[in-house]
Scaffold this active site. Structure first.
Site, PDB file in Angstrom:
ATOM      1  N   ASN A   9       0.860  -1.185   0.000  1.00  0.00           N
ATOM      2  CA  ASN A   9       0.000   0.000   0.000  1.00  0.00           C
ATOM      3  C   ASN A   9       0.899   1.238   0.000  1.00  0.00           C
ATOM      4  O   ASN A   9       1.436   1.632   1.032  1.00  0.00           O
ATOM      5  CB  ASN A   9      -0.899  -0.022   1.252  1.00  0.00           C
ATOM      6  CG  ASN A   9      -1.738   1.237   1.369  1.00  0.00           C
ATOM      7  OD1 ASN A   9      -1.854   2.013   0.417  1.00  0.00           O
ATOM      8  ND2 ASN A   9      -2.330   1.456   2.537  1.00  0.00           N
ATOM      9  N   GLU A  98      -7.161   4.989   7.713  1.00  0.00           N
ATOM     10  CA  GLU A  98      -6.986   6.404   7.340  1.00  0.00           C
ATOM     11  C   GLU A  98      -8.247   6.945   6.666  1.00  0.00           C
ATOM     12  O   GLU A  98      -8.615   8.100   6.852  1.00  0.00           O
ATOM     13  CB  GLU A  98      -5.746   6.556   6.439  1.00  0.00           C
ATOM     14  CG  GLU A  98      -4.470   6.410   7.257  1.00  0.00           C
ATOM     15  CD  GLU A  98      -3.269   5.887   6.490  1.00  0.00           C
ATOM     16  OE1 GLU A  98      -3.284   5.891   5.244  1.00  0.00           O
ATOM     17  OE2 GLU A  98      -2.310   5.450   7.160  1.00  0.00           O
ATOM     18  N   GLU A 168      -5.720  -4.671  10.752  1.00  0.00           N
ATOM     19  CA  GLU A 168      -4.750  -3.595  10.924  1.00  0.00           C
ATOM     20  C   GLU A 168      -5.047  -2.827  12.217  1.00  0.00           C
ATOM     21  O   GLU A 168      -5.861  -1.883  12.201  1.00  0.00           O
ATOM     22  CB  GLU A 168      -4.818  -2.628   9.736  1.00  0.00           C
ATOM     23  CG  GLU A 168      -4.466  -3.267   8.415  1.00  0.00           C
ATOM     24  CD  GLU A 168      -3.812  -2.258   7.479  1.00  0.00           C
ATOM     25  OE1 GLU A 168      -2.729  -2.571   6.973  1.00  0.00           O
ATOM     26  OE2 GLU A 168      -4.356  -1.168   7.282  1.00  0.00           O
ATOM     27  N   GLY A 174       2.000   2.598  10.855  1.00  0.00           N
ATOM     28  CA  GLY A 174       2.946   3.699  10.684  1.00  0.00           C
ATOM     29  C   GLY A 174       3.620   4.141  11.970  1.00  0.00           C
ATOM     30  O   GLY A 174       4.210   5.222  12.022  1.00  0.00           O
ATOM     31  N   SER A 214       3.078  -1.795  10.698  1.00  0.00           N
ATOM     32  CA  SER A 214       4.524  -1.801  10.942  1.00  0.00           C
ATOM     33  C   SER A 214       5.170  -3.155  10.650  1.00  0.00           C
ATOM     34  O   SER A 214       6.068  -3.593  11.382  1.00  0.00           O
ATOM     35  CB  SER A 214       4.828  -1.339  12.377  1.00  0.00           C
ATOM     36  OG  SER A 214       4.381   0.003  12.545  1.00  0.00           O
TER      37      SER A 214
END
Ligand code: PEP
Length: 255
Positions: A9, A98, A168, A174, A214
């Site tokens: 991604n 997000e 996730e 991140g 991560s």
């Protein structure tokens, strides 16, 4: 036996030139791997370039990061499943945290998109995951159940089998802090149990559940050895072709 699926991604990164260079390097490194499904998910602007750079290499597929649920019409700035299929895109990431947080996408919106994707024979990668606050309150199962039941509402067995789930945890995206293999396996097993309740055992056993948050070459193997982890959705580490290739190889080694 579920074939592992590892997706890159790229989010809002990578020009056309950078995308072409990435693909050329990746094909040289892992172009011969066929026992792991590899998906590149570029920004819309680089999809055609990635397709061109892949050329006749059939083993790597292309996905999109989002889409609208309508097939066409007055939706300035949006992209539909039909337009993505026109570019020969195979997968679409839906419900990424997000998008849920920054663009206020609800489970109902995600569900509309998931159903529209299937209608257009695009395969959705549906993201679910809890925040740190929800985890600390002991609500992981509750949140995953709500997101799965809402996002996958009204899908038939065939559509469910052709859907990929990405677990996730929001706190791992991140941040450099991945879920431990045990935490991830526990969540993946819960997701599979929920999918069983929503359909049947055979269907749930065929659905692939990726881990995302991560993931790096150093932790990929330990995560992907877990019985219910069927691959990865990789953000940051997917921007470097060597790191991404190492994660793909880790998925293959664990079969
Ligand atoms: C993601 O955003 O899907 C993701 C997993 O990001 P990262 O690998 O950077 O945590």
């Amino acid at each position: 036996m579920r074939k592992k699926i590892v997706a890159a991604n790229w989010k809002m990164n990578m020009t056309q030139a950078e995308s072409a260079r990435f693909v050329e390097s990746l094909v040289l490194d892992i172009g011969d791997i066929t026992d792991v499904e590899v998906v590149i998910v570029p920004p819309f602007t680089a999809i055609a370039k990635v397709m061109e750079a892949l050329g006749t290499s059939q083993s790597i597929k292309v996905g999109a990061q989002n889409m609208h649920w309508e097939p066409n019409g007055p939706f300035t700035g949006e992209i539909s499943a039909a337009l993505l299929r026109d570019l020969l895109v195979r997968y679409v990431v839906l419900g990424h945290s997000e998008r849920r947080t920054l663009f206020r996408e609800t489970d109902e919106i995600v569900n509309r998109k998931v159903r529209a994707a299937h209608e257009a024979t695009l395969r959705p990668i549906v993201c679910v995951g809890e925040t740190l606050e929800q985890r600390d309150k002991g609500n992981v199962g509750k949140i995953l159940s709500i997101q799965l039941r809402g996002s996958l509402k009204d899908l038939n067995e065939k559509e469910l089998q052709e859907t990929v789930i990405a677990y996730e945890p929001v706190w791992a995206i991140g941040t450099g802090r991945n879920a431990t293999p045990q935490q991830a396996q526990e969540a993946h097993a819960f997701i599979r149990r929920t999918l069983r309740e929503m359909s049947d055992e055979a269907t749930a056993d065929r659905i692939r559940i990726q881990y995302g948050g991560s993931m790096k070459p150093e932790n990929a193997r330990d995560l992907m050895t877990q019985p219910d982890i069927d691959g990865a959705l990789v953000g940051g580490a997917s921007l470097d072709p060597r790191s991404f290739a190492q994660i793909v190889k880790a998925a293959r080694d664990e079969k």
